[in-house]
Design a protein around this motif. Structure first.
Motif, short mmCIF file in Angstrom:
data_model
loop_
_atom_site.label_atom_id
_atom_site.label_comp_id
_atom_site.label_asym_id
_atom_site.label_seq_id
_atom_site.Cartn_x
_atom_site.Cartn_y
_atom_site.Cartn_z
N GLU A 24 73.06 -114.61 79.67
CA GLU A 24 73.48 -115.60 79.79
C GLU A 24 72.75 -117.26 79.79
N GLU A 56 71.02 -113.99 72.52
CA GLU A 56 72.56 -113.07 71.88
C GLU A 56 72.17 -111.83 71.08
N GLN A 103 71.42 -109.86 73.99
CA GLN A 103 72.87 -109.31 74.62
C GLN A 103 73.51 -108.20 73.85
#
Lengths: 399, 399
Positions: A197, A216, A219
């Motif tokens: 994040e 992203e 993740q």
């Protein structure tokens, strides 16, 4: 013994000698018992050179053809690296997006990867080959060549790591992720690890180390990414999930600035939410990234709205806005720096914003726009104040 | 209204401005009512630049990767030309070998075109687009990128003309086919028309205007080829079948010289025809073009054999020969110029060879090897004699 997907950026392959060195590094890694899949960017400034060729033809080159043109840079470096490995007596094979069907969708120049057919890659690995693939490029369902946008090779690498169930290593010209860009703040600290994040906020805010879509993607599939210097023993930074991290009490992990945007100010437009949402929808449909948006409370049914737009999309954006507002009421502010601080710890620490704005006010730095998220505070300031702001904030928050 | 396949060579697209000019020319041609399919070479020296990158990696770069590398040059010029047409408000689309499945077979670097899928091209033409395709490249059945060899874009153009049942126009930096290279003989005459056979002999003998495989292909399908200057009204030369030509009485149409070969002399090798045919078969299986072969009558069962080999294949060729002959008996002659005269009329005219050799002898030019075909006489001479030979032969045979 597992599959390692390594990505080498343009500066790591900018000369024939650097390519030869990467080849040696890869062979060493291979001899340690790893299956290697390598993603390469275009050599040095090749992509910029290709763009300037296109700009010689047209101020606004056709996007399908621009993608076709730009994809050639990675094909070149790919073939050269594979050649260099073979020259050293090891087996290697290069694949373009076509050859491994890196299927994309979306708009030219900023396509998303839908899937990759890794059959050929697996077969080649089984035969003991080091596999070299062209980053940044894909093919859409019409068979057109597409590109993923600046820095897209990072995303190519993560996508391959996901599909191959491998680990991902990004080699570049910086030795890791710093709390502040070390070129801007000489006391900046390198981080051993950073949460997805936080990295996401940092990279979408102008910390140019990584393509934010790659974070992203990593993740989403919980793929850790190692970021470090190519051909070096200096330890880099691991980007991973916060649950795997030793969460420190420090509320702010990083700081990023960007001069790549302009601010558009719309004065006294009709406060009807339909008009505004229409405007933003139209802009979004052209895949222009509006970033910060701020709006004042309506006076007599009229509101003032400001938002930032990437400089290179200013023209396209303005052509849309003119349909929504009287030209007299549109003004552009080119003198902005986006200034952001980021930290997972902010979630649990109050007063970070007020501390920062107090600092700015004590130092006569004017803040123009402000937006925040749970783990980020961003404001725009005048470009002349950028360096001072970096120094005082980095010092205050121990970055 | 028909399909016109035009090919533009590297010198015609060597700068952005030249590309813009070609775009204008194409639009004019399109407005005359033609469906246009355009084959482009790589810009200027791009192919040489790519080769020198590869040579920086390896003296003998892997051939699969070299093809992958070299194919990028045409992809670039293709995309740029299409952009330039679109910039002028006309519709255009570029296709790489992958996109139109230019299927090839054979060895990397000198592949043959098996087929082209022209479905997409026809669809695009129907939509009014000017179609730009990358010359020189193909894809083999493994999905590897392949190239057709130097000048292969000519063959790409003729192959497209065959598949599309169109006419073929080759635009280059010379204004037509001359009886002698005008840089070597200033009185050289431009030909209005030349027969396939003659052109074939000339181009395989070092007249660099056309890729000889393109002539063979055009001859096979009886496609006339126009060769001329790009962006010019100067009339060029048509290459077509002899039955369509006004056969003149002149026995010799053209003269060509080439310094691109070396001669290999094998002394006292076993005259057993099996050994020699074995040697030549092995060399041919590596796709090395042996050109002139001459052999003396056996003495005590031993023969002397000489043949020419392209300079850049000398190394590979030597590695084969060493298995067939004692190294002491192999000698290389690097000082050769291949000197050829060509003419359909030779079939019906005797004494051409003797006339030429008399000329040489009168002028103290030593002839080393001689080979002939029905319409051609080729000999090798010392390079220092080349210019004199050109002058005297061109004058004698009215070239």
């Amino acid at each position: 013994m597992g599959i390692v997907v390594q990505k080498y950026g343009g500066s790591s392959v900018s000369t024939i000698n650097k390519i030869k060195n990467i080849a040696k590094t890869l062979i060493n890694k291979k001899e340690e018992g790893n299956d290697l899949v390598v993603v390469v960017s275009a050599m040095g400034d090749t992509t910029d050179d290709l763009i300037s060729l296109a700009k010689g033809i047209s101020k606004n080159p056709d996007k399908r053809e621009l993608d076709a043109l730009m994809s050639t840079g990675e094909m070149m470096s790919c073939a050269l690296l594979s050649m260099a490995i073979r020259e050293l007596g090891y087996d290697s094979i290069s694949y373009t997006a076509y050859q491994i069907d890196i299927r994309t969708s979306g708009q030219y120049g900023k396509c998303l990867i839908d899937d990759i057919d890794v059959t050929k890659i697996k077969e080649s690995l089984k035969k003991g080959k080091i596999v070299i693939t062209a980053g940044f490029q894909g093919v859409n369902k019409n068979g057109d060549i597409t590109t993923l946008g600046r820095g897209g090779s990072d995303t190519s690498a993560v996508a391959l790591a996901v599909k191959l169930n491998g680990v991902c290593e990004i080699y570049t010209d910086v030795d890791g992720i710093y709390s502040v860009d070390p070129r801007k703040y000489k006391y900046a600290k390198k981080l051993d690890a950073i949460d997805y994040e936080e990295m996401l906020e940092l990279s979408s805010l102008g910390a140019q180390v990584m393509h934010s879509r790659s974070i992203e993607l990593a993740q989403k599939y919980q793929i850790p990414i190692y970021v470090g210097l190519s051909n070096s023993n200096i330890k880099g930074t691991i980007i991973k999930g916060v649950n795997k991290m030793n969460l420190e009490s420090k509320p702010v992990t990083g700081l990023a600035t960007s001069d790549d945007d302009i601010a558009v100010n719309l004065k006294e437009i009709d406060g009807n939410i339909n008009i505004l949402s229409n405007l933003f929808e139209t802009i979004a449909s052209r895949k222009i990234n509006i970033d910060m948006i701020s709006q004042t409370s309506p006076i007599n049914g009229k509101v003032n709205v400001s938002f930032t737009v990437p400089k290179d999309e200013q023209e396209e954006c303005m052509s849309i806005i003119k349909n929504f507002s009287n030209e007299r009421n549109i003004s552009i502010d080119e003198d902005i720096t986006k200034f952001s601080i980021v930290g997972i710890g902010m979630k649990n620490t109050s007063g970070v914003a007020s501390k920062m704005f107090k600092l700015f006010s004590d130092n006569n730095i004017n803040v123009k726009m402000i937006t925040t998220s749970e783990i980020r505070i961003t404001c725009t300031i005048s470009q002349k104040d950028k360096n001072k702001a970096i120094q005082i904030v980095a010092e205050k928050f121990y970055l």
